[in-house]
Enzyme design. Structure first.
Site, PDB file in Angstrom:
ATOM      1  N   ASN A  55      -2.549  -0.351   1.361  1.00 55.00           N
ATOM      2  CA  ASN A  55      -1.103  -0.443   1.526  1.00 55.00           C
ATOM      3  C   ASN A  55      -0.781  -1.564   2.516  1.00 55.00           C
ATOM      4  O   ASN A  55      -1.661  -2.310   2.957  1.00 55.00           O
ATOM      5  CB  ASN A  55      -0.545   0.893   2.026  1.00 55.00           C
ATOM      6  CG  ASN A  55      -0.968   1.176   3.457  1.00 55.00           C
ATOM      7  OD1 ASN A  55      -2.085   0.829   3.859  1.00 55.00           O
ATOM      8  ND2 ASN A  55      -0.099   1.785   4.234  1.00 55.00           N
ATOM      9  N   CYS A  71      -0.067  -1.616   5.704  1.00 59.68           N
ATOM     10  CA  CYS A  71      -0.696  -1.584   7.032  1.00 59.68           C
ATOM     11  C   CYS A  71      -2.202  -1.378   6.970  1.00 59.68           C
ATOM     12  O   CYS A  71      -2.833  -1.135   8.002  1.00 59.68           O
ATOM     13  CB  CYS A  71      -0.041  -0.494   7.884  1.00 59.68           C
ATOM     14  SG  CYS A  71       1.742  -0.717   8.061  1.00 59.68           S
ATOM     15  N   GLU A  77      -4.219   0.990   6.003  1.00 53.91           N
ATOM     16  CA  GLU A  77      -4.930   2.242   6.263  1.00 53.91           C
ATOM     17  C   GLU A  77      -5.020   3.151   5.038  1.00 53.91           C
ATOM     18  O   GLU A  77      -5.821   4.081   5.023  1.00 53.91           O
ATOM     19  CB  GLU A  77      -4.286   3.007   7.426  1.00 53.91           C
ATOM     20  CG  GLU A  77      -3.059   3.853   7.084  1.00 53.91           C
ATOM     21  CD  GLU A  77      -1.770   3.069   7.071  1.00 53.91           C
ATOM     22  OE1 GLU A  77      -0.685   3.682   7.071  1.00 53.91           O
ATOM     23  OE2 GLU A  77      -1.837   1.827   7.064  1.00 53.91           O
TER      24      GLU A  77
END
Length: 501
Positions: free
Chosen positions: A120, A122, A124
């Site tokens: 995604n 970010c 994670e």
């Protein structure tokens, strides 16, 4: 070059976040000084869905076809040249982020039903995507510092918190509104959630452990082990109560392979270049037995998100981040206000060092305590900020966490005085340590504003008794300072700043 600020604007994506989805074969070629071949995706469409040895075999086969002239578009270049280009762009623009395709897929509990094609935003969340499914993950974070008691984690309190949080996240899957049918399909079929942590730096301050130390790496290991253990245990309890997630059959969970066990799968596929600590401290056999009996309610349970906003609201350090600065100005919709490290202030007061001169010194050195000689060396180590820490310590701590996590972690890397050699060593180190993803590379600018007016620090002064404090160098009489103003200046790319985020 998509994020460069120069060049043909039609070839730029200024408001998109980009990442390189790097296969292990490329990193091996970089490490061994080999060549890399670029293909047209239309001629090698299956590579998109392959990973590990299957990818390597197909890739080498396509290289042989290119050598024989059987492919219309192919270009060979030294792998190291492309790697340098990647690092150059990362240094110049912060993009593309470096993420590793094979660890994300080989260690994915859901490898039996699909492929992880990207993370995604970010970095994670590492979930499968396909024509019928859009990956969705519901996130929550444990305020880790609130679970410290007498210098260690309160396991019982942590278990209660995670058990409640996992139930809440599982409920969200059912009661959420899905504007896209593919997202609903994916969520109800796999039921992934992502428990993470925040306040890691607060824990280290409370325990008086420097971030750049073996003790901090060990705490990262043990704390993440505890969170993951409790999250997986909670998911088995939900499975016993509510049933297993629909695509459970054939998953790594179903095969008795826990996230730390999947390191063996990665080692077998990669064939070297993997050095990961394998220590554990909790009763994992008991958890294995529960999973074998009851299964899992959620395909994925753990992911460490950035938590910038919620950590700000709660008043703890974001996620697993080191302190960006000990003193800075934060901007959000409510305005701008000065933030100081409360733990540092407490310790300076206890040492009898909190006075007007210290306040001025902190402002003058922008919260950097390493250059204030009268602060004891122990405190300078404990309160070293992000750019004072060797970034390899961040990688070491992240590697210990990644051992336990079934998804990934949002890991910013900070580097003062970045160079090609340092970047090369850092990201190779991250790969060898088994990380799945990295997030922003944050570097310091080559220059900063010279503090030459008056006594220093007046433009962003914290009011103190008797007016604006002066730095230590101002103890001797000097010319009259300019009057203080209300102007405030925010640091660029401050991860704790909502405006920057």
């Amino acid at each position: 070059e998509l994020r460069k600020n120069t060049g043909d604007d039609r070839r730029r994506t200024h408001d998109m976040n980009t990442a390189n989805w790097i296969p292990d074969l490329f990193m091996k070629r970089v490490m061994e000084g080999g060549d890399w071949t670029l293909f047209s995706p239309s001629e090698v469409p299956d590579l998109h869905d392959l990973y590990g040895r299957a990818f390597e075999e197909a890739y080498v086969r396509y290289e042989a076809q290119a050598e024989r002239g059987e492919l219309r578009v192919a270009k060979k270049l030294p792998a190291l040249s492309l790697w340098r280009k990647i690092l150059t762009m990362l240094f110049e623009t912060g993009h593309p982020w470096i993420t590793f395709k094979d660890p994300c897929n080989i260690r994915s509990p859901q490898q039996h039903v699909g492929v992880v094609h990207s993370s995604n935003l970010c970095t994670e969340i590492t979930l499968n995507t396909n024509d019928n499914e859009i990956a969705v993950c519901n996130l929550g974070s444990v305020n880790l510092v609130n679970h410290l008691h007498n210098g260690q984690l309160d396991q019982n309190k942590l278990a209660r918190t995670v058990r409640t949080a996992m139930r809440m996240l599982d409920n969200v899957i059912d009661i959420n509104f899905y504007p896209v049918k593919k997202a609903r399909n994916a969520n109800l079929k796999h039921r992934p959630v992502g428990m993470g942590v925040m306040g890691f730096q607060d824990c280290l301050h409370t325990l008086r452990i420097p971030y750049a130390s073996p003790a901090a790496v060990e705490f990262a290991d043990r704390s993440m082990e505890a969170v993951c253990y409790q999250a997986y245990w909670a998911s088995t309890e939900l499975a016993e109560e509510r049933g297993r997630y629909p695509s459970y059959k054939g998953s790594l969970w179903d095969r008795g392979i826990l996230p730390q066990d999947s390191i063996d799968l990665l080692a077998a596929e990669r064939g070297g270049y993997l050095d990961v600590d394998r220590s554990e401290s909790m009763d994992w056999p008991a958890l294995r037995s529960r999973i074998a009996t009851h299964g899992m309610r959620n395909s994925n349970c753990v992911a460490i998100a950035p938590t910038a906003t919620i950590a700000n609201i709660i008043g703890v350090s974001a996620s697993i981040e080191p302190n960006y600065q000990n003193l800075f100005v934060k901007s959000n919709l409510s305005g701008e206000f000065t933030v100081v490290n409360d733990y540092l202030v407490r310790d300076l007061k206890a040492a009898g060092l909190w006075d007007e001169v210290m306040i001025a010194d902190l402002k003058y050195f922008e919260g950097n305590v390493s250059r204030i000689d009268r602060i004891p060396a122990e405190l300078r180590d404990i309160y070293a900020t992000a750019f004072e820490i060797d970034p390899r310590w961040l990688v070491e701590a992240a590697s210990r966490r990644q051992k336990w996590i079934d998804q990934a972690q949002s890991l910013n890397l900070y580097m003062a005085g970045a160079s090609g050699k340092k970047l090369d060593e850092l990201y190779k180190h991250a790969w060898v340590r088994g990380l799945k993803t990295t997030y922003y590379l944050r570097t310091l600018s080559a220059s900063s504003a010279e503090k030459s007016t008056g006594r220093g620090g007046e433009l962003n002064a914290v009011p103190v008794a008797g007016g604006v404090a002066a730095p230590a160098q101002a103890a001797a009489p000097q010319e009259e300072a300019l009057p203080a103003t209300d102007a405030k200046f925010c640091s660029i790319d401050n991860p704790d700043c909502e405006a920057c985020q």
